[in-house]
Design a protein around this motif. Structure first.
Motif, short mmCIF file in Angstrom:
data_model
loop_
_atom_site.label_atom_id
_atom_site.label_comp_id
_atom_site.label_asym_id
_atom_site.label_seq_id
_atom_site.Cartn_x
_atom_site.Cartn_y
_atom_site.Cartn_z
N THR A 1 0.80 -1.21 0.05
CA THR A 1 0.02 -0.12 -0.09
C THR A 1 0.87 1.10 0.04
O THR A 1 0.45 2.22 -0.92
CB THR A 1 -0.82 -0.14 1.08
N LEU A 2 1.82 1.24 0.92
CA LEU A 2 2.79 2.38 0.93
C LEU A 2 3.53 2.62 -0.47
O LEU A 2 3.90 3.66 -0.80
CB LEU A 2 3.71 2.40 2.09
N GLN A 3 4.02 1.33 -1.04
CA GLN A 3 4.75 1.71 -2.21
C GLN A 3 3.85 2.16 -3.50
O GLN A 3 4.08 3.07 -4.37
CB GLN A 3 5.33 0.39 -2.70
N THR A 4 2.62 1.76 -3.49
CA THR A 4 1.59 2.22 -4.41
C THR A 4 1.28 3.68 -4.18
O THR A 4 1.17 4.42 -4.83
CB THR A 4 0.23 1.52 -4.39
N LEU A 5 1.05 4.17 -3.02
CA LEU A 5 0.66 5.46 -2.50
C LEU A 5 2.08 6.27 -3.03
O LEU A 5 1.74 7.60 -3.14
CB LEU A 5 0.27 5.74 -1.17
N GLU A 6 3.12 5.87 -2.81
CA GLU A 6 4.53 6.56 -2.98
C GLU A 6 4.41 6.82 -4.34
O GLU A 6 4.84 7.93 -4.94
CB GLU A 6 5.39 6.12 -2.24
N ARG A 7 4.08 5.69 -5.26
CA ARG A 7 4.26 5.87 -6.61
C ARG A 7 3.36 6.96 -7.01
O ARG A 7 3.46 7.61 -8.01
CB ARG A 7 4.07 4.65 -7.31
N ASP A 8 2.20 7.18 -6.69
CA ASP A 8 0.86 7.84 -6.98
C ASP A 8 1.48 9.39 -6.42
O ASP A 8 0.52 10.37 -6.81
CB ASP A 8 -0.35 7.63 -6.40
N GLY A 9 2.40 9.57 -5.80
CA GLY A 9 2.78 10.93 -5.30
C GLY A 9 2.00 11.45 -3.99
O GLY A 9 1.98 12.50 -3.80
N ILE A 10 1.14 10.21 -3.23
CA ILE A 10 0.47 10.62 -2.03
C ILE A 10 1.38 10.55 -0.86
O ILE A 10 1.18 11.35 0.07
CB ILE A 10 -0.88 9.90 -2.17
N VAL A 11 2.52 9.64 -0.79
CA VAL A 11 3.24 9.52 0.33
C VAL A 11 4.75 9.58 -0.14
O VAL A 11 5.16 9.21 -1.18
CB VAL A 11 2.97 8.01 0.85
N VAL A 12 5.49 9.96 0.73
CA VAL A 12 6.80 9.98 0.54
C VAL A 12 7.67 9.23 1.48
O VAL A 12 7.23 9.17 2.78
CB VAL A 12 7.38 11.41 0.81
N ARG A 13 8.54 8.42 1.14
CA ARG A 13 9.35 7.77 2.22
C ARG A 13 10.88 8.25 1.93
O ARG A 13 11.53 8.42 1.31
CB ARG A 13 9.67 6.19 1.37
N GLU A 14 11.28 8.24 3.47
CA GLU A 14 12.59 8.81 3.85
C GLU A 14 13.38 8.10 4.65
O GLU A 14 13.01 7.66 5.90
CB GLU A 14 12.14 10.29 4.51
N VAL A 15 14.71 7.69 4.22
CA VAL A 15 15.38 6.93 5.05
C VAL A 15 16.25 8.20 6.04
O VAL A 15 16.79 8.93 5.49
CB VAL A 15 16.41 6.20 4.26
N ARG A 16 16.09 7.83 7.35
CA ARG A 16 16.80 8.76 8.26
C ARG A 16 18.18 8.06 8.39
O ARG A 16 18.12 6.80 8.91
CB ARG A 16 16.00 8.78 9.61
N THR A 17 19.22 8.60 8.40
CA THR A 17 20.61 8.23 8.44
C THR A 17 20.86 8.34 9.99
O THR A 17 21.87 9.02 10.49
CB THR A 17 21.63 8.83 7.82
N THR A 18 19.99 7.56 10.92
CA THR A 18 20.25 7.81 12.32
C THR A 18 21.03 6.34 12.60
O THR A 18 21.25 5.53 11.69
CB THR A 18 19.20 7.66 13.20
N ILE A 19 21.45 6.02 13.99
CA ILE A 19 22.18 4.75 14.23
C ILE A 19 21.13 4.19 15.05
O ILE A 19 20.86 4.68 16.27
CB ILE A 19 23.22 5.01 14.91
N PRO A 20 20.43 2.90 14.94
CA PRO A 20 20.33 2.38 13.84
C PRO A 20 19.30 3.35 12.66
O PRO A 20 18.50 4.10 13.05
CB PRO A 20 19.76 1.03 13.89
N PRO A 21 19.64 3.14 11.42
CA PRO A 21 18.90 3.82 10.23
C PRO A 21 17.55 3.47 10.52
O PRO A 21 17.08 2.15 10.72
CB PRO A 21 19.70 3.48 9.20
N HIS A 22 16.62 4.25 10.13
CA HIS A 22 15.00 4.04 9.95
C HIS A 22 14.61 4.80 8.87
O HIS A 22 15.07 5.63 8.16
CB HIS A 22 14.44 3.98 11.21
N VAL A 23 13.35 4.28 8.65
CA VAL A 23 12.51 4.73 7.56
C VAL A 23 11.21 5.54 8.35
O VAL A 23 10.54 4.97 8.90
CB VAL A 23 12.20 3.76 6.28
N GLU A 24 10.97 6.58 7.56
CA GLU A 24 9.66 7.37 8.14
C GLU A 24 8.92 7.49 6.68
O GLU A 24 9.35 7.74 5.85
CB GLU A 24 9.94 8.70 8.70
#
Length: 135
Positions: free
Chosen positions: A70-93
């Motif tokens: 669902t998140l991938q589809t919504l990201e493709r449609d420009g509704i959601v943005v996925r951001e990789v945070r370069t923290t330790i440990p890294p995480h995605v928001e």
């Protein structure tokens, strides 16, 4: 207009959005947003950026696989943005784009109507079920 002059610039059939047309991009985006998990995902992101597992916990019943799709589809449609945070440990928001926020605002209005009418919906369901059992 002279026979060799170009046609006036204007909308073409390819540029006109029509949600009722099978191949229209707007229909595909609507299907993604209003799918089983799309509404809850968009509404769940309305208050700001959320990590995947926090969103999964918030949307009771969604599997990891379905939420990821669902998140991938919504990201493709420009509704959601996925951001990789370069923290330790890294995480995605995940968060909403401007378009996503506009969509979420409309969806939350619909959610409010349905949550406010839950007694009415329950009564209608009971009446329907009673009619079905009587026939």
């Amino acid at each position: 207009m002279a026979p060799d002059s170009p046609a006036p610039a204007g909308p073409t059939d390819a540029m006109i959005a029509d949600i009722f047309a099978r191949d229209c991009t707007s229909r595909q985006a609507l299907e993604a947003v209003t799918g089983r998990w799309g509404v809850l995902t968009v509404a769940g992101l309305r208050d700001g950026a959320v990590r995947f597992n926090a969103l999964r916990r918030r949307i009771d019943g969604v599997s990891e696989k379905m939420l990821a799709q669902t998140l991938q589809t919504l990201e493709r449609d420009g509704i959601v943005v996925r951001e990789v945070r370069t923290t330790i440990p890294p995480h995605v928001e995940y968060s909403l784009t401007d378009l996503g926020r506009r969509v979420a605002d409309r969806l939350v209005g619909l959610i409010d109507v349905l949550e406010g009418a839950v007694d009415e919906v329950s009564a209608a369901q009971r009446a329907y079920d009673a009619r079905r059992e009587a026939s």
